[in-house]
Design a protein around this motif. Structure first.
Motif, mmCIF file in Angstrom:
data_model
loop_
_atom_site.group_PDB
_atom_site.id
_atom_site.type_symbol
_atom_site.label_atom_id
_atom_site.label_comp_id
_atom_site.label_asym_id
_atom_site.label_seq_id
_atom_site.Cartn_x
_atom_site.Cartn_y
_atom_site.Cartn_z
ATOM 1 N N ASN A 94 -4.302 3.984 9.114
ATOM 2 C CA ASN A 94 -2.931 4.499 9.084
ATOM 3 C C ASN A 94 -2.815 5.703 8.150
ATOM 4 O OD1 ASN A 94 -2.305 2.207 10.541
ATOM 5 N ND2 ASN A 94 -0.591 1.601 9.262
ATOM 6 N N ASP A 154 -10.163 -3.004 11.686
ATOM 7 C CA ASP A 154 -8.853 -2.625 11.152
ATOM 8 C C ASP A 154 -9.067 -2.106 9.732
ATOM 9 O OD1 ASP A 154 -6.289 -2.431 10.185
ATOM 10 O OD2 ASP A 154 -5.868 -4.582 10.218
ATOM 11 N N GLY A 185 -11.017 -3.223 3.997
ATOM 12 C CA GLY A 185 -9.888 -3.027 3.081
ATOM 13 C C GLY A 185 -8.773 -4.001 3.409
ATOM 14 N N PHE A 230 0.867 -1.172 0.000
ATOM 15 C CA PHE A 230 0.000 0.000 0.000
ATOM 16 C C PHE A 230 0.912 1.232 0.000
ATOM 17 C CE2 PHE A 230 -3.472 -2.664 2.132
ATOM 18 C CZ PHE A 230 -4.253 -2.688 0.976
ATOM 19 N N SER A 237 2.009 1.563 14.690
ATOM 20 C CA SER A 237 1.606 0.750 13.544
ATOM 21 C C SER A 237 0.222 0.169 13.780
ATOM 22 C CB SER A 237 2.590 -0.404 13.349
ATOM 23 O OG SER A 237 2.486 -1.276 14.457
ATOM 24 N N ALA A 238 -0.385 -0.301 12.696
ATOM 25 C CA ALA A 238 -1.682 -0.968 12.824
ATOM 26 C C ALA A 238 -1.534 -2.233 13.670
ATOM 27 C CB ALA A 238 -2.219 -1.310 11.437
ATOM 28 N N SER A 239 -0.377 -2.878 13.550
ATOM 29 C CA SER A 239 -0.142 -4.089 14.352
ATOM 30 C C SER A 239 -0.265 -3.765 15.841
ATOM 31 C CB SER A 239 1.256 -4.647 14.084
ATOM 32 O OG SER A 239 1.454 -4.863 12.724
ATOM 33 N N THR A 257 -5.572 -6.537 3.160
ATOM 34 C CA THR A 257 -4.257 -6.328 2.547
ATOM 35 C C THR A 257 -4.184 -7.023 1.184
ATOM 36 O OG1 THR A 257 -3.489 -6.508 4.811
ATOM 37 C CG2 THR A 257 -1.795 -6.375 3.104
ATOM 38 N N ALA A 299 -6.616 -0.186 8.073
ATOM 39 C CA ALA A 299 -5.283 0.431 8.009
ATOM 40 C C ALA A 299 -5.117 1.284 6.744
ATOM 41 C CB ALA A 299 -4.215 -0.643 8.084
ATOM 42 N N HIS A 310 -5.099 -9.252 8.278
ATOM 43 C CA HIS A 310 -3.643 -9.109 8.249
ATOM 44 C C HIS A 310 -3.011 -10.035 9.293
ATOM 45 C CE1 HIS A 310 0.316 -7.165 8.743
ATOM 46 N NE2 HIS A 310 0.141 -6.847 7.477
ATOM 47 N N LYS A 345 -0.244 5.436 5.686
ATOM 48 C CA LYS A 345 -0.401 4.699 4.435
ATOM 49 C C LYS A 345 -0.984 5.643 3.366
ATOM 50 C CE LYS A 345 -1.149 -0.094 6.006
ATOM 51 N NZ LYS A 345 0.266 -0.377 6.166
ATOM 52 N N CYS A 391 -1.020 -9.517 11.407
ATOM 53 C CA CYS A 391 -0.773 -8.899 12.718
ATOM 54 C C CYS A 391 -1.796 -9.388 13.758
ATOM 55 C CB CYS A 391 -0.749 -7.374 12.629
ATOM 56 S SG CYS A 391 -2.327 -6.609 12.262
HETATM 57 N N1 PLP Z 1 -3.841 -4.257 8.727
HETATM 58 C C1 PLP Z 1 -3.997 -4.117 7.401
HETATM 59 C C2 PLP Z 1 -5.374 -4.216 6.803
HETATM 60 C C3 PLP Z 1 -2.891 -3.863 6.579
HETATM 61 O O1 PLP Z 1 -3.055 -3.734 5.270
HETATM 62 C C4 PLP Z 1 -1.610 -3.770 7.173
HETATM 63 C C5 PLP Z 1 -0.431 -3.538 6.346
HETATM 64 O O2 PLP Z 1 -0.475 -3.363 5.178
HETATM 65 C C6 PLP Z 1 -1.515 -3.925 8.562
HETATM 66 C C7 PLP Z 1 -2.645 -4.172 9.298
HETATM 67 C C8 PLP Z 1 -0.188 -3.832 9.249
HETATM 68 O O3 PLP Z 1 0.195 -2.501 9.281
HETATM 69 P P1 PLP Z 1 1.419 -1.980 10.132
HETATM 70 O O4 PLP Z 1 2.607 -2.148 9.254
HETATM 71 O O5 PLP Z 1 1.100 -0.543 10.393
HETATM 72 O O6 PLP Z 1 1.520 -2.783 11.363
#
Ligand code: PLP
Length: 480
Positions: free
Chosen positions: A302, A273, A245, A80, A148-150, A247, A275, A193, A305, A195
């Protein structure tokens, strides 16, 4: 370096960055280096004596840049977008100059207060319900910037886990906590994701990964059946992570359905989520994609992003900030201050203690583009993606593999996964374009994302022509 030299070098650095970004298109998108390339170019020990700045900058160009993947390149179409803009860079620069570590209100009041205000601004622009806003009368929620989204998924899962354990301990006061923990079950789609899986590992809880439907969307009934089944086995559903949305293919879980089903499980925390896609909800015409948000306990997106904001800036909102912070509060004397009860201390909202002044860059971005400028940027990327989709659809040898709602197009050559792997690998090796694959519905697909801030229709046409050239060559080879 004194301030006189910093002024000089600062001007030079701005010049270097501008030149880099303006001439990026002339470079290969991806580097042509092997692992360990830099070890052979740099000394094995740090210099004992100070080195000349000019020499360091020569090494940047000669040694560092050959190993850089250029995420801002107009022909970078992988993953992304990595948010980037001049106002954001300057905001970060100011934050670095101020150099405060705003873990509590007292540690730097402006750092805390700007974060709260800017998160309310963005939350309103996205269309989040009032209960997610910190400064709304009667609201118990609020927003925070995480790395981070994680991390957003992790801290919400930690909060949900703390809440579930508290409830179970009250119901079973003589059962050991470890046993109660072993009963907790979290849920997500196979398209979520990774994560979420990592968060479950860290939280030491079970995770049930569910099958989405043919559009890669997790449905309410799937979740409901899984939870009922697990309850019959004596397990305790406590957390659902949905994605708006995804990944892989930018698919949307069916949040209204899931939210409605979760009414039968009032103790389960519902996280959303978004992100990448969440940023786009600042456009009124895309707000329908956020339907069902009224059921959610937390939401993340994010700006680093897709909102022209440099990493790191991952924004998280919660419906009830006490439920979040009660999972994360530790309060040693040296961090207490006179306003602990009256002010927000963001150290209780996440894992790290130290925090950068990250809201500055988001504030600079929101003010200097305005919501209208950001909407324009999002729409521009969607238009580019639509243009790419049209080009793919015109060539009957290819197929589109996702519903193109935002800036991501998933496509493939009609044929085997192996054929598509070969195509992508040849394209990436050329350094002309960069894309990454994903597996959606058990099929290998190629992801094409509109990424660069100023990418044009010609960049999209160039990308498609390049893909077609490689496909022609490959298909011809395969025939012989
Ligand atoms: N969630 C989604 C939907 C994502 O697309 C991503 C990464 O592309 C993440 C979580 C992880 O993001 P981050 O790198 O900020 O932890």
């Amino acid at each position: 370096m004194d301030s006189t030299e910093f002024r000089k070098r600062g001007v030079e650095m701005v010049e270097y960055i501008c030149n880099y970004l303006e001439t990026l298109g002339e470079r290969r998108v991806t580097p042509s280096v092997e692992p360990g390339y830099l070890r052979h170019l740099l000394p094995s020990e740090a210099p004992q004596e100070p080195e000349d700045w000019d020499q360091i900058m020569v090494d940047v160009e000669d040694k560092i840049m050959p190993g850089v993947t250029h995420w801002q390149h107009p022909r970078f179409h992988a993953y992304f977008p990595a948010g980037n803009s001049f106002p954001s860079i300057l905001g970060d620069m100011l934050g670095d100059g101020i150099g405060c570590i705003g873990f509590s209100w007292a540690a730097s009041p402006a750092c805390t207060e700007l974060e709260t205000i800017v998160l309310d601004w963005l939350g309103k622009a996205i269309g989040l319900p009032d209960h997610f806003l910190a400064l709304k009368e009667g609201s118990t929620g609020g927003g925070v910037i995480q790395t981070s989204a994680s991390e957003c998924v992790l801290v919400t899962m930690l909060a949900a886990r703390a809440q579930a354990l508290k409830r179970l301990k009250a119901q079973h006061p003589f059962v050991e906590e470890g046993h109660l923990l072993s009963k907790l079950m979290a849920y997500c789609s196979k398209e979520a994701h990774s994560c979420v899986e990592k968060a479950a590992m860290i939280c030491f809880v079970k995770l049930r990964i569910l099958e989405p439907d043919e559009n890669a969307s997790l449905r309410g009934q799937t979740i409901c059946e899984a939870m009922e089944e697990d309850e019959l086995q004596g397990l305790v559903p406590f957390f659902v992570s949905t994605t708006l949305g995804t990944t892989g293919s930018c698919a949307f879980d069916n949040l209204p359905e899931i939210g409605k089903e979760l009414k039968k499980f009032p103790c389960v925390w519902l996280h959303v989520d978004a992100a990448y896609a969440g940023n786009s909800f600042i456009c009124p015409e895309l707000k329908p994609l956020l339907k069902g948000i009224e059921y959610a306990d937390s939401f993340n997106t994010n700006p680093n992003k897709w909102l022209l904001t440099n990493f790191d800036c991952s924004t998280l909102w919660v419906r009830d900030r006490i439920r979040l912070t009660s999972a994360l509060v530790v309060d040693p004397l040296y961090l207490k201050h006179g306003y602990s009860d009256a002010a927000i201390d963001y150290r209780h909202w996440g894992v790290p203690l130290s925090r950068r002044f990250r809201s500055l860059k988001l504030w600079f971005v929101l003010r200097s583009y305005g919501i209208s400028g950001l909407q324009h940027y999002i729409r521009h990327h969607i238009k580019l993606a639509k243009r790419f989709e049209e080009l793919v659809l015109k060539d009957k040898r290819f197929e589109i593999c996702n519903q193109v709602k935002l800036g991501l197009v998933c496509f493939r050559l009609k044929g085997s996964d192996k054929l598509n792997e070969k195509l992508l690998s040849a394209i990436n090796e050329s350094g002309k374009l960069h894309m990454v694959p994903a597996s959606v519905n058990e099929r290998y697909i190629i992801r094409f994302c509109a990424v660069a801030q100023n990418a044009t229709g010609e960049d999209i046409d160039y990308a498609w022509d390049t893909i077609v050239d490689f496909a022609n060559e490959l298909l011809e080879k395969e025939q012989h």
